[in-house]
Every structure is written in C-alpha cells, then in structure tokens.
Design a protein around this motif. Structure first.
Motif, PDB file in Angstrom:
ATOM      1  N   GLY A  21      -3.808   1.590 -14.020  1.00 30.16           N
ATOM      2  CA  GLY A  21      -4.891   0.622 -13.866  1.00 30.16           C
ATOM      3  C   GLY A  21      -4.688  -0.673 -14.608  1.00 30.16           C
ATOM      4  N   GLY A  22      -4.110  -0.624 -15.785  1.00 27.58           N
ATOM      5  CA  GLY A  22      -3.936  -1.839 -16.567  1.00 27.58           C
ATOM      6  C   GLY A  22      -2.853  -2.744 -16.040  1.00 27.58           C
ATOM      7  N   THR A  23      -1.808  -2.166 -15.493  1.00 27.81           N
ATOM      8  CA  THR A  23      -0.661  -2.975 -15.079  1.00 27.81           C
ATOM      9  C   THR A  23      -0.526  -3.099 -13.565  1.00 27.81           C
ATOM     10  OG1 THR A  23       0.778  -1.035 -15.032  1.00 27.81           O
ATOM     11  CG2 THR A  23       0.670  -2.287 -17.094  1.00 27.81           C
ATOM     12  N   GLY A  24      -1.145  -2.202 -12.832  1.00 28.26           N
ATOM     13  CA  GLY A  24      -0.920  -2.166 -11.397  1.00 28.26           C
ATOM     14  C   GLY A  24       0.419  -1.526 -11.106  1.00 28.26           C
ATOM     15  N   LEU A  25       0.740  -1.400  -9.850  1.00 29.39           N
ATOM     16  CA  LEU A  25       2.042  -0.856  -9.472  1.00 29.39           C
ATOM     17  C   LEU A  25       3.031  -2.004  -9.402  1.00 29.39           C
ATOM     18  CD1 LEU A  25       1.187   1.692  -6.654  1.00 29.39           C
ATOM     19  CD2 LEU A  25       2.006   2.173  -8.941  1.00 29.39           C
ATOM     20  N   ILE A  26       4.056  -1.911 -10.163  1.00 32.14           N
ATOM     21  CA  ILE A  26       5.038  -2.987 -10.216  1.00 32.14           C
ATOM     22  C   ILE A  26       6.206  -2.633  -9.308  1.00 32.14           C
ATOM     23  CG2 ILE A  26       6.633  -4.227 -11.733  1.00 32.14           C
ATOM     24  CD1 ILE A  26       4.592  -3.633 -14.001  1.00 32.14           C
ATOM     25  N   GLY A  27       6.538  -3.539  -8.386  1.00 30.69           N
ATOM     26  CA  GLY A  27       7.685  -3.344  -7.515  1.00 30.69           C
ATOM     27  C   GLY A  27       7.455  -2.369  -6.374  1.00 30.69           C
ATOM     28  N   ARG A  28       6.236  -2.001  -6.100  1.00 28.53           N
ATOM     29  CA  ARG A  28       5.950  -1.043  -5.031  1.00 28.53           C
ATOM     30  C   ARG A  28       5.154  -1.654  -3.881  1.00 28.53           C
ATOM     31  NH1 ARG A  28       7.058   4.404  -6.010  1.00 28.53           N
ATOM     32  NH2 ARG A  28       8.606   4.426  -7.649  1.00 28.53           N
ATOM     33  N   GLU A  29       5.011  -2.959  -3.879  1.00 27.35           N
ATOM     34  CA  GLU A  29       4.197  -3.615  -2.867  1.00 27.35           C
ATOM     35  C   GLU A  29       4.718  -3.377  -1.456  1.00 27.35           C
ATOM     36  OE1 GLU A  29       5.533  -5.257  -5.514  1.00 27.35           O
ATOM     37  OE2 GLU A  29       3.752  -5.538  -6.760  1.00 27.35           O
TER      38      GLU A  29
ATOM     39  N   SER B 200       4.271   0.271  -0.354  1.00 26.19           N
ATOM     40  CA  SER B 200       2.835   0.498  -0.223  1.00 26.19           C
ATOM     41  C   SER B 200       2.324  -0.088   1.096  1.00 26.19           C
ATOM     42  CB  SER B 200       2.097  -0.130  -1.404  1.00 26.19           C
ATOM     43  OG  SER B 200       0.710   0.056  -1.268  1.00 26.19           O
ATOM     44  N   GLU B 201       2.728  -1.297   1.414  1.00 29.29           N
ATOM     45  CA  GLU B 201       2.309  -1.939   2.673  1.00 29.29           C
ATOM     46  C   GLU B 201       2.842  -1.174   3.885  1.00 29.29           C
ATOM     47  OE1 GLU B 201       0.010  -4.272   3.091  1.00 29.29           O
ATOM     48  OE2 GLU B 201      -0.215  -4.211   0.908  1.00 29.29           O
ATOM     49  N   GLU B 202       4.089  -0.690   3.807  1.00 25.95           N
ATOM     50  CA  GLU B 202       4.660   0.092   4.909  1.00 25.95           C
ATOM     51  C   GLU B 202       3.856   1.369   5.152  1.00 25.95           C
ATOM     52  OE1 GLU B 202       8.823   0.897   4.324  1.00 25.95           O
ATOM     53  OE2 GLU B 202       9.294  -1.217   4.022  1.00 25.95           O
TER      54      GLU B 202
ATOM     55  N   LEU C 211       1.660   5.811  -6.625  1.00 26.34           N
ATOM     56  CA  LEU C 211       1.697   5.121  -5.340  1.00 26.34           C
ATOM     57  C   LEU C 211       0.654   5.704  -4.384  1.00 26.34           C
ATOM     58  CD1 LEU C 211       2.989   3.076  -3.394  1.00 26.34           C
ATOM     59  CD2 LEU C 211       4.728   4.810  -2.875  1.00 26.34           C
ATOM     60  N   ALA C 212       0.597   7.029  -4.296  1.00 31.40           N
ATOM     61  CA  ALA C 212      -0.377   7.669  -3.405  1.00 31.40           C
ATOM     62  C   ALA C 212      -1.802   7.333  -3.826  1.00 31.40           C
ATOM     63  CB  ALA C 212      -0.163   9.177  -3.388  1.00 31.40           C
TER      64      ALA C 212
END
Length: 178
Positions: free
Chosen positions: A21-29, A32-34, A60-61
């Motif tokens: 929650g604090g950092t978000g997912l880094i490098g998984r955009e 995630s969009e796919e 990610l899930a």
C-alpha cells in the motif's frame, strides 16, 4: 474482498490495506494491464499468475482485485469477487507460524463458495446468474499431493460465466498464464 452488491465488508478495501500500500506495485504496470484486459474479455475462465515464491504474485493479484472492486468499468464483468488464500505459513514478529483456514483445501473452498452463494443469490436468481471473479492464492499448496483434484474442482464448481484467477508456483493446466 467481498460482494459489492450486498456490502459484505464494512468498507471497500483501500490501497493502504495491502502490504504494498505505501509504495504501490513497482514495475508491474504492464503485466497488470494485460491481466485486467484479459479479465474483461473472458475468453478463458481460468487465468494463472505463475512465478517462483517471493516474486509478488499475491501482491499483483490483490492489486488487480482491488481495482476490479473499485472501478465501475468492471461492474458489467463481475457482480462478486471472492478471495481465498491457501498460504500455510505466515511470517510475523514471533517468527514463522502455521496457518489453517477453510482455504486450506479445495473442499474447504468449495464449501465456502456454496455458503456464499446461498446468501448472495436472490431468491429468483440462480447462482449461475452471478458473475463471480474467484481468486485462489497459492494454489500449488492445494494441488501438490493431488494434482487431479483441481481439475475436478474446476469442472464441478466453476460456471461458464465465472472467472477463476489463481496464483501458483507451478503451471496450471488449461489456464491462460501470465
């Protein structure tokens, strides 16, 4: 994560409710969009996120499920979202502890889904009318000793208009893998 219609949770999950929650997912955009794009199309109702342990499959899930429950674009695709974790251990301040929940077996998950359906479906609608997104996290722990059990679970429990998203350390047959 719960039924948006029935309001089973006291409030919707917030980004800070998750470990990332604090950092978000880094490098998984991109991935995630796919996956989200694939979820909307529903060409295959079994989707797997497969990778070694500790690589962020669960994060990610959960990020994807959080967006699905918070974004109006998904209201047509899914009426309800269910999450089951098959984790067997948790790391806390006192070290590693064993976890045992109803999600510790496919039979337990089957029972939990049945119980949910008995409360979620309106008297005039069948459970097939619901558009469920069901997520099983750490599927490999459930199928390690009985791999054929999952195929039977999938055939018996998952309806055509439902979608099953799983995270696993091992490949899942007949799934669209990411």
């Amino acid at each position: 994560l719960a039924d948006r219609r029935a309001g089973l949770s006291s409030r919707p999950p917030q980004q800070n409710d998750f470990e990332f929650g604090g950092t978000g997912l880094i490098g998984r955009e991109k991935i995630s969009e796919e996956i989200k794009s694939f979820l909307k199309r529903k060409r295959n109702n079994l989707v797997s996120i497969v990778a070694p342990g500790g690589t962020g499959k669960t994060a990610l899930a959960l990020s994807i499920l959080n967006e699905v429950t918070q974004t109006p674009d998904y209201l047509e695709a899914f009426t309800d979202v269910l999450f089951f974790s098959a984790k067997e251990e948790a790391l806390g301040t006192s070290g590693v502890t064993q976890i045992s929940t109803s999600s510790s077996s496919l039979e337990g998950i089957r029972t939990a889904i049945s119980e949910y359906l008995s409360t979620a479906a309106k008297p005039h609608e069948s459970s097939e009318g619901l558009k469920l997104l069901i997520c099983i996290d750490n599927l490999e722990t459930l199928i390690r000793d009985k791999p054929d059990e999952f195929e039977q679970f999938y055939e018996d429990v998952i309806h055509d208009n439902w979608l099953l998203l799983v995270t696993s350390r091992v490949a899942v047959n007949n799934s669209k893998g990411f």
